[in-house]
Design an enzyme around this catalytic site. Structure first.
Site, PDB file in Angstrom:
ATOM      1  N   HIS A 115      41.651 -13.030  20.496  1.00 44.04           N
ATOM      2  CA  HIS A 115      41.907 -12.241  21.695  1.00 44.04           C
ATOM      3  C   HIS A 115      42.481 -10.901  21.273  1.00 44.04           C
ATOM      4  CE1 HIS A 115      43.008 -11.355  25.833  1.00 44.04           C
ATOM      5  NE2 HIS A 115      44.188 -10.947  25.367  1.00 44.04           N
ATOM      6  N   ILE A 133      11.088  -2.851  24.256  1.00 49.37           N
ATOM      7  CA  ILE A 133      12.328  -2.584  23.521  1.00 49.37           C
ATOM      8  C   ILE A 133      12.210  -1.327  22.664  1.00 49.37           C
ATOM      9  CG2 ILE A 133      13.844  -3.452  21.714  1.00 49.37           C
ATOM     10  CD1 ILE A 133      13.479  -6.236  22.822  1.00 49.37           C
ATOM     11  N   ALA A 169       4.497   3.831  23.138  1.00 52.14           N
ATOM     12  CA  ALA A 169       5.068   2.597  22.565  1.00 52.14           C
ATOM     13  C   ALA A 169       4.595   1.443  23.436  1.00 52.14           C
ATOM     14  CB  ALA A 169       6.586   2.683  22.534  1.00 52.14           C
ATOM     15  N   LEU A 220       8.959   0.045  -0.902  1.00 55.54           N
ATOM     16  CA  LEU A 220       9.020  -1.306  -0.344  1.00 55.54           C
ATOM     17  C   LEU A 220       9.756  -1.271   0.998  1.00 55.54           C
ATOM     18  CD1 LEU A 220       9.987  -3.333  -3.558  1.00 55.54           C
ATOM     19  CD2 LEU A 220       7.716  -2.744  -2.686  1.00 55.54           C
ATOM     20  N   GLY A 221       9.667  -2.383   1.714  1.00 55.58           N
ATOM     21  CA  GLY A 221      10.475  -2.509   2.937  1.00 55.58           C
ATOM     22  C   GLY A 221       9.685  -2.577   4.221  1.00 55.58           C
ATOM     23  N   VAL A 247      -0.713   5.103  33.189  1.00 55.03           N
ATOM     24  CA  VAL A 247      -1.061   6.435  32.680  1.00 55.03           C
ATOM     25  C   VAL A 247      -2.574   6.529  32.685  1.00 55.03           C
ATOM     26  CG1 VAL A 247      -1.064   7.902  30.629  1.00 55.03           C
ATOM     27  CG2 VAL A 247       1.009   6.650  31.266  1.00 55.03           C
ATOM     28  N   GLY A 271       5.520   3.016  27.940  1.00 52.95           N
ATOM     29  CA  GLY A 271       5.810   1.647  27.513  1.00 52.95           C
ATOM     30  C   GLY A 271       7.297   1.354  27.638  1.00 52.95           C
ATOM     31  N   ARG A 306       0.831  -1.225   0.000  1.00 58.63           N
ATOM     32  CA  ARG A 306       0.000   0.000   0.000  1.00 58.63           C
ATOM     33  C   ARG A 306       0.853   1.256   0.000  1.00 58.63           C
ATOM     34  NH1 ARG A 306      -2.067  -0.369   6.317  1.00 58.63           N
ATOM     35  NH2 ARG A 306       0.037  -0.631   7.118  1.00 58.63           N
TER      36      ARG A 306
HETATM   37  C1  FAD Z   1      10.578   1.334  15.870  1.00 60.66           C
HETATM   38  C2  FAD Z   1      10.717  -0.111  15.556  1.00 60.66           C
HETATM   39  C3  FAD Z   1      11.931  -0.705  15.668  1.00 60.66           C
HETATM   40  C4  FAD Z   1      12.070  -2.067  15.374  1.00 60.66           C
HETATM   41  N1  FAD Z   1      13.298  -2.607  15.484  1.00 60.66           N
HETATM   42  C5  FAD Z   1      13.451  -3.926  15.197  1.00 60.66           C
HETATM   43  C6  FAD Z   1      14.721  -4.513  15.262  1.00 60.66           C
HETATM   44  O1  FAD Z   1      15.682  -3.886  15.608  1.00 60.66           O
HETATM   45  N2  FAD Z   1      14.850  -5.813  14.967  1.00 60.66           N
HETATM   46  C7  FAD Z   1      13.778  -6.559  14.584  1.00 60.66           C
HETATM   47  O2  FAD Z   1      13.931  -7.748  14.324  1.00 60.66           O
HETATM   48  N3  FAD Z   1      12.551  -6.032  14.504  1.00 60.66           N
HETATM   49  C8  FAD Z   1      12.363  -4.722  14.798  1.00 60.66           C
HETATM   50  N4  FAD Z   1      11.130  -4.168  14.702  1.00 60.66           N
HETATM   51  C9  FAD Z   1      10.020  -5.029  14.303  1.00 60.66           C
HETATM   52  C10 FAD Z   1      10.043  -5.251  12.798  1.00 60.66           C
HETATM   53  O3  FAD Z   1       9.963  -4.005  12.160  1.00 60.66           O
HETATM   54  C11 FAD Z   1       8.877  -6.120  12.400  1.00 60.66           C
HETATM   55  O4  FAD Z   1       8.932  -7.340  13.118  1.00 60.66           O
HETATM   56  C12 FAD Z   1       8.932  -6.431  10.932  1.00 60.66           C
HETATM   57  O5  FAD Z   1       8.861  -5.268  10.164  1.00 60.66           O
HETATM   58  C13 FAD Z   1       7.774  -7.343  10.561  1.00 60.66           C
HETATM   59  O6  FAD Z   1       7.821  -7.605   9.205  1.00 60.66           O
HETATM   60  P1  FAD Z   1       6.525  -8.011   8.389  1.00 60.66           P
HETATM   61  O7  FAD Z   1       7.018  -8.376   7.053  1.00 60.66           O
HETATM   62  O8  FAD Z   1       5.764  -8.992   9.139  1.00 60.66           O
HETATM   63  O9  FAD Z   1       5.624  -6.736   8.332  1.00 60.66           O
HETATM   64  P2  FAD Z   1       5.845  -5.188   8.151  1.00 60.66           P
HETATM   65  O10 FAD Z   1       7.250  -4.806   8.170  1.00 60.66           O
HETATM   66  O11 FAD Z   1       4.950  -4.562   9.140  1.00 60.66           O
HETATM   67  O12 FAD Z   1       5.328  -4.953   6.708  1.00 60.66           O
HETATM   68  C14 FAD Z   1       3.997  -5.061   6.364  1.00 60.66           C
HETATM   69  C15 FAD Z   1       3.769  -4.339   5.070  1.00 60.66           C
HETATM   70  O13 FAD Z   1       2.479  -4.656   4.614  1.00 60.66           O
HETATM   71  C16 FAD Z   1       1.877  -3.491   4.120  1.00 60.66           C
HETATM   72  N5  FAD Z   1       0.441  -3.669   4.208  1.00 60.66           N
HETATM   73  C17 FAD Z   1      -0.297  -3.840   5.323  1.00 60.66           C
HETATM   74  N6  FAD Z   1      -1.609  -3.994   4.997  1.00 60.66           N
HETATM   75  C18 FAD Z   1      -1.682  -3.889   3.658  1.00 60.66           C
HETATM   76  C19 FAD Z   1      -2.751  -3.980   2.741  1.00 60.66           C
HETATM   77  N7  FAD Z   1      -3.994  -4.183   3.130  1.00 60.66           N
HETATM   78  N8  FAD Z   1      -2.491  -3.869   1.431  1.00 60.66           N
HETATM   79  C20 FAD Z   1      -1.197  -3.658   0.999  1.00 60.66           C
HETATM   80  N9  FAD Z   1      -0.151  -3.566   1.833  1.00 60.66           N
HETATM   81  C21 FAD Z   1      -0.389  -3.703   3.153  1.00 60.66           C
HETATM   82  C22 FAD Z   1       2.396  -2.406   4.994  1.00 60.66           C
HETATM   83  O14 FAD Z   1       2.298  -1.161   4.387  1.00 60.66           O
HETATM   84  C23 FAD Z   1       3.840  -2.838   5.217  1.00 60.66           C
HETATM   85  O15 FAD Z   1       4.680  -2.329   4.249  1.00 60.66           O
HETATM   86  C24 FAD Z   1      10.963  -2.812  14.978  1.00 60.66           C
HETATM   87  C25 FAD Z   1       9.719  -2.228  14.861  1.00 60.66           C
HETATM   88  C26 FAD Z   1       9.595  -0.876  15.131  1.00 60.66           C
HETATM   89  C27 FAD Z   1       8.254  -0.246  15.011  1.00 60.66           C
END
Ligand code: FAD
Lengths: 538, 495
Positions: free
Chosen positions: B468, B208, B293, B68-69, B262, B205, B64
């Site tokens: 080491h 992490i 958070a 990407l990413g 809170v 919160g 959406r």
């Molecule tokens: C601030 C922060 C820091 C983090 N740091 C870490 C870290 O250091 N190490 C770690 O392992 N994890 C970390 N995480 C968690 C990590 O980001 C998530 O576990 C990971 O991104 C999950 O990947 P995913 O592919 O499941 O989903 P997501 O990364 O959430 O991706 C889902 C994608 O689906 C898309 N999407 C959703 N619904 C729809 C729809 N209906 N139609 C089209 N597209 C859609 C979204 O736009 C998004 O791009 C962090 C998270 C946050 C918020």
């Protein structure tokens, strides 16, 4: 409206490539559903293949001597659709009492909507099978053909598909339950008008590529099995194996819990997984699943003289692994005893002639079977089985006894049902009939199933004692050797008595030694009381 | 067997496909169609799409957002780590003042820092778009929902038909209910924007994500307070791991309030007033930024999954089997919405399993341990069995803890507050789990991950020569200590 359908070989259980020994119908014949069309011979029994529907035989494309397997088309049949009952894999009975079995619809049949009970369809020979997987939960939407549950028979696991589409109202079974044909699986709120889709019309197939130029190939992955191969996850998760070895094991479906690691510190290596599979494939491990037993050395006998290699008979091929499985898996003990059958034999000689006139051969085995009933009633554990997980004993409230019959094709074990409800003459009659069928290789599968206890009598041949192997999952077997006159001390002098040697092998996990000794003692007593054995069954 | 080959072997056109080939129009006229559609392009989604494409499958990736990413690259792991790096440089530079190297106090250009962070993100997401092209993965932009078991409909009206779907729609941060709508109250995404750097910030919160952002803002000069509902920060973590971390943050933060609720927030012109309920908390605090958070909610419930027959629980999570298959056999779910810890490295591993299974391979998600890392300063990392779990499940273990005061490298970094802890099975000497606190703990934990997966025992590690002087030596020390062969520290004889 007439319609021509293929006549397809039904599921024959374990048998593939069975021989057609008789063709019972020819083209032009009018047949009814269940009428025999051909007779095939398996190594266990010969059986008739019934007509799938009422109709007229169009063609039969097989002849005596052909071999056929499950799914082969053996001919075609023209049926009047207006008159036929469409038989579907699982039956839905409307709770209202209206029947869902489709009848006499001119056009495409449609199913009534509303609440209906989902029931287990006719499973053929199996009437008490375990539910090993339940795919539905209340609220689920199911389509026709969706799997509802998986049932496990001793032959195969089979899915029960939905015959109507709709929403599951409630589920009445859980994993581990035992069901039979007609058992309720759950209640469905069916949607009207849903007709079983033809294979080409399934949802998956509706997908088409966007551009005509590059049609998407049919991925094999859409046919992925719904159930994963059964792996003992708890054991697997503890196995001492690295991720790559685990991956290989998953690919090959190997249960790592059963593999012995030959690496340092008993780590399971790639090669261990491979040799485990090899051992199973070549049958060297004896029992499926692998026992890690040392192997018997293979020797080239021709080095020592002339030899002749003959294939095992099919019965031997089937019974061999079963015997070995029982021998390896069950801790066997054999209790030997002697029963005084002097009186019994005298009486039997007296009754034998008149019985013969009635066409009954009154054998000692009939009396022994009758005596076993007495002992089995007293010791119900002997008529039990251990549950698969080894946690429960399953007591059988019925008394079906198998008897080992020596036939030209090999050893078979026909079963006399409800022996407790039959008198000696009835048992003797059935023994005669089943033995004759066994000799002719004409036993039906059903006549070989259901025993809770087995008798193996070598009395007619000779011997003083032997160690019969329990017909697992039964827990005991009675071996009978040749009776002989023996001097018996009656307190003041030796007396000649006719003594029958009994060899009672049992699964020591279920039956302990004292019980076994009591069982054979009681059996001996019962054999001594011929009048009780001759009592008529009310 | 390679997935691609099997497809060629079984290439059969359905009647519909033949029609389509003849007429050029596909029935139903879906805008796009593919063997595999991946819904969501986070670490789960893009990994699944790329792996599937590499296995010869025809893949559409639906996202959406215009880039990407997913969360990880755009508003999660990556940008947060960029800012944490900045924070660490600031703190390390300041720490050297005690040892004879003094820098002036840092001048922070928030805009430039943000630009740099965005550049880092852009490099990675641009790389993804490029790799999608190279692999011929077709990226479709739009918000998707299920229309049927074989079709997605996008908010722009387009449709995508599929034979197999991998749901990877991730999660969203949760907001507390009833908060005023005010730009000064932000979630992690807002906090990563650094606009502007506040003087006083409350982090609601103590998980992490909240603590990482607290770390960033504290280094940038903000007075940070943390409030946590339960009685500990990073709930679920062994308490001993928190001690060195708390020793560092306690003097730096204005307040760390655990067991505190809170109860409300009020937006006033100069600030956000937050009311608390808790033993050690003031009844009201005043902040000019509040970061909420309090956890993330799986997106399973936002997709009309019921139209495909896919079951979603009340937490938005989609249940899957070990092959990532949902209750609908041709639909898979991975990542944050598939249950388990919400971590990017879990999502990518699940992604590969799903893609491989669709390609016909017999892959399973079979990992024995998923590491967790808080990239705070000091870092806190753990994997496998924790002491909390061992006690709850009555698992016998032996613990060895090596204080970093015994590591020459840690001392020379000026960071001897950390430690390395290993839990061993007493019978087999195998490593059941472990934890590390200190700088670079997140990188160091990998060796323990490997040990757990391999079933390595103490001597497998102690007999492996570790370089080491490194921090990684402490893992070997812990194994030696378990065996009673450690010489770098005096430990009373135990065997
Ligand atoms: C601030 C922060 C820091 C983090 N740091 C870490 C870290 O250091 N190490 C770690 O392992 N994890 C970390 N995480 C968690 C990590 O980001 C998530 O576990 C990971 O991104 C999950 O990947 P995913 O592919 O499941 O989903 P997501 O990364 O959430 O991706 C889902 C994608 O689906 C898309 N999407 C959703 N619904 C729809 C729809 N209906 N139609 C089209 N597209 C859609 C979204 O736009 C998004 O791009 C962090 C998270 C946050 C918020």
């Amino acid at each position: 409206m007439a319609k021509t359908i293929d006549i397809v070989m039904p599921d024959l259980g374990d048998f593939e490539n069975v021989e057609i020994i008789e063709v019972l119908a020819k083209s032009g014949d009018t047949v009814e559903r269940e009428d025999g069309l051909v007779t095939v011979e398996t190594d266990k029994a010969s059986m008739d293949i019934p007509s799938p529907e009422n109709g007229v035989i169009e063609t039969l494309t097989i002849a005596v001597g052909d071999t056929v397997s499950t799914g082969d088309v053996i001919g075609s049949l023209t049926m009047e659709v207006g008159d036929t009952v469409l038989i579907t894999p699982a039956i839905a009975t409307p709770i209202t009492g209206e029947t869902t079995v489709l009848a006499s619809a001119e056009d495409a049949p449609s199913k009534p909507a509303g609440k209906q009970t989902l029931v287990v369809p006719d499973l053929g020979d199996f009437d008490d099978v375990e539910v090993i997987d339940v795919y539905i939960a209340a609220g689920d939407k199911v389509e026709i053909e969706d799997s509802l549950v998986t049932l496990e028979t001793d032959k195969a696991a089979m899915d029960v598909p939905a015959v109507v589409a709709g929403t599951i109202e409630s589920v009445l079974v859980k994993v581990g339950d035992r069901v039979a044909a007609g058992s309720s699986l759950g209640i469905i709120d069916a949607v009207a008008g849903a007709v079983p889709p033809k294979a080409e019309e399934t949802v998956v197939e509706k997908v088409v590529p966007a551009t005509a130029a590059q049609p998407a190939p049919q991925p094999s992955a859409t046919e992925v099995p719904k159930t994963l191969p059964a792996i003992d996850e708890a054991g697997f998760s503890k196995a001492h194996a690295s991720p790559s070895v685990r991956k290989l094991a998953r690919e090959l479906g190997v249960n790592l819990a059963k593999v012995i690691g030959k690496g340092a510190k008993s780590r399971i290596l790639h090669d261990d997984v491979k040799s485990f599979v090899k051992a199973i494939l070549t049958g060297h491990s004896g029992i499926p699943g692998g026992s890690g037993l040392p192997e018997v050395p293979s020797i080239d006998f021709s080095k020592f003289g002339e030899i002749d290699v003959q294939p095992l008979t099919r019965i031997q091929k089937i019974s061999g692994p079963r015997l070995q499985a029982s021998w390896i898996n069950l801790p066997h003990v054999t209790q030997h005893d002697l029963a005084d059958i002097t009186q019994l034999e005298a009486k039997r000689q007296e009754l034998k002639g008149p019985a013969k006139e009635r066409g009954i051969s009154l054998t000692p085995l009939a009396f022994i079977m009758k005596a076993c009933v007495t002992a089995l009633v007293e010791f119900p554990k002997v008529n039990s089985s251990l549950s698969d997980d080894g946690e429960n004993l399953i007591y059988k409230k019925y008394c079906h006894i198998g008897f080992a019959a020596d036939t030209p094709q090999g050893l078979v074990v026909p079963v006399i049902r409800d022996v407790d409800k039959k008198d000696v003459y009835e048992i003797a009659t059935e023994l005669g009939e089943l033995s004759a069928l066994a000799r002719d290789g004409k036993l039906k599968l059903a006549q070989l199933q259901g025993a809770g206890f087995t008798i193996s009598s070598l009395g007619g041949i000779g011997g003083t004692a032997f160690t019969p192997i329990v017909n697992a999952p039964e827990v005991a077997i009675l071996g009978v050797s040749r009776s002989s006159m023996q001097p018996t001390w009656n307190g003041s002098e030796f007396e000649p008595r006719l003594m029958l040697p009994l060899s009672f092998s049992y699964d020591h996990r279920v039956i302990d030694g004292a019980q076994a000794a009591r069982f054979t003692t009681l059996l001996g007593k019962a054999l001594g009381d011929v009048n009780a054995l001759l009592k008529a069954i009310p | 067997m390679a997935g691609g080959e099997s497809f060629d072997d079984t290439q059969v056109m359905t009647p519909g496909e033949i029609d389509a080939a003849v007429t050029g129009i596909s029935p139903g006229e879906a805008t796009h169609s593919a063997q595999v559609v991946v819904l969501g392009s986070g670490p789960g989604g893009y990994t699944a799409a790329f792996r599937a494409a590499d296995l010869g499958l025809d893949v559409v990736l639906v996202e959406r957002w215009p880039v990407l990413g997913g969360v990880c690259l755009n508003v999660g792991c990556i940008p947060s780590k960029a800012l944490l790096h900045a924070a660490k440089v600031i703190d390390d530079a300041a720490a050297m003042a005690d040892h004879g190297v003094t820098f002036g106090s840092p001048v922070i250009d928030g805009d430039k820092l943000r630009d740099w962070k965005n550049e880092v993100v852009g490099k990675l997401t641009g790389g993804l778009a490029m790799m999608a092209k190279q692999r011929k993965v077709r990226v479709v932009t739009g918000e998707a929902k299920f229309e049927s078991p074989n079709r997605l409909r996008l908010d722009n009206g387009e449709t995508v038909d599929f034979r197999n779907c991998i749901i990877a729609a991730g999660s969203e941060s949760m907001m507390l209910p009833g908060l005023p709508d005010d730009p000064r109250i932000v979630d992690s995404t807002g906090a990563l924007e650094l606009t502007p750097i506040p003087k006083k910030m409350l982090v609601v919160g103590g998980g992490i994500i909240g603590l990482e952002m607290a770390c960033v803002y504290s280094a940038l000069g903000t007075d940070v307070s943390v409030v946590e509902l339960t009685d500990t920060l990073m709930p679920g973590t062994d308490p001993d791991l928190l001690r060195p971390f708390l020793n560092i943050i306690k003097p730096r933060y204005e307040a760390i309030m655990v067991s505190t609720r809170v109860t409300g927030m009020r937006a006033t012109v100069p600030s956000i007033e937050v009311s608390f309920e808790g033993d050690k908390a003031p009844s009201v605090g005043v902040y000019d930024r509040v970061l909420v958070a309090v956890g993330r909610r799986a997106n399973g419930g936002t997709l009309d999954a019921d139209k495909a027959g896919v079951m979603v629980d009340e937490r938005g999570i989609i249940a899957v089997d070990k092959q990532m298959r949902t209750n609908v056999p041709h639909i898979y779910a991975i990542g944050d919405l598939a249950g388990g810890p919400m971590l990017a490295h879990k999502a990518t591993h699940e992604a590969k399993v799903a893609a491989e299974v669709i390609a016909g391979e017999k892959s399973y998600f079979d990992a024995r341990a998923i590491p967790s890392v808080a990239y705070t300063d000091p870092e806190v990392a753990w994997v496998g069995l924790t002491e909390i779990e061992a006690k709850a499940e009555n698992i016998e273990y032996e613990k060895v803890k090596i204080p970093w005061a015994a590591s020459g490298r840690a001392i020379s970094l000026g960071r001897s507050e950390g430690f390395t802890k290993l839990l061993f099975d007493k019978k087999t000497n195998r490593v059941l789990g472990g934890a590390i606190v200190g700088p670079s703990a997140g990188d160091l934990i990998s060796e323990i991950c490997l040990a757990v997966e391999m079933g390595a025992d103490a001597s497998d590690i102690s007999l492996t020569i570790h370089p080491h002087p490194t921090l990684s030596e402490t893992v070997a020390f812990a194994s030696e200590a378990f065996e009673g062969t450690l010489t770098d520290l005096y430990m009373p004889k135990k065997r």
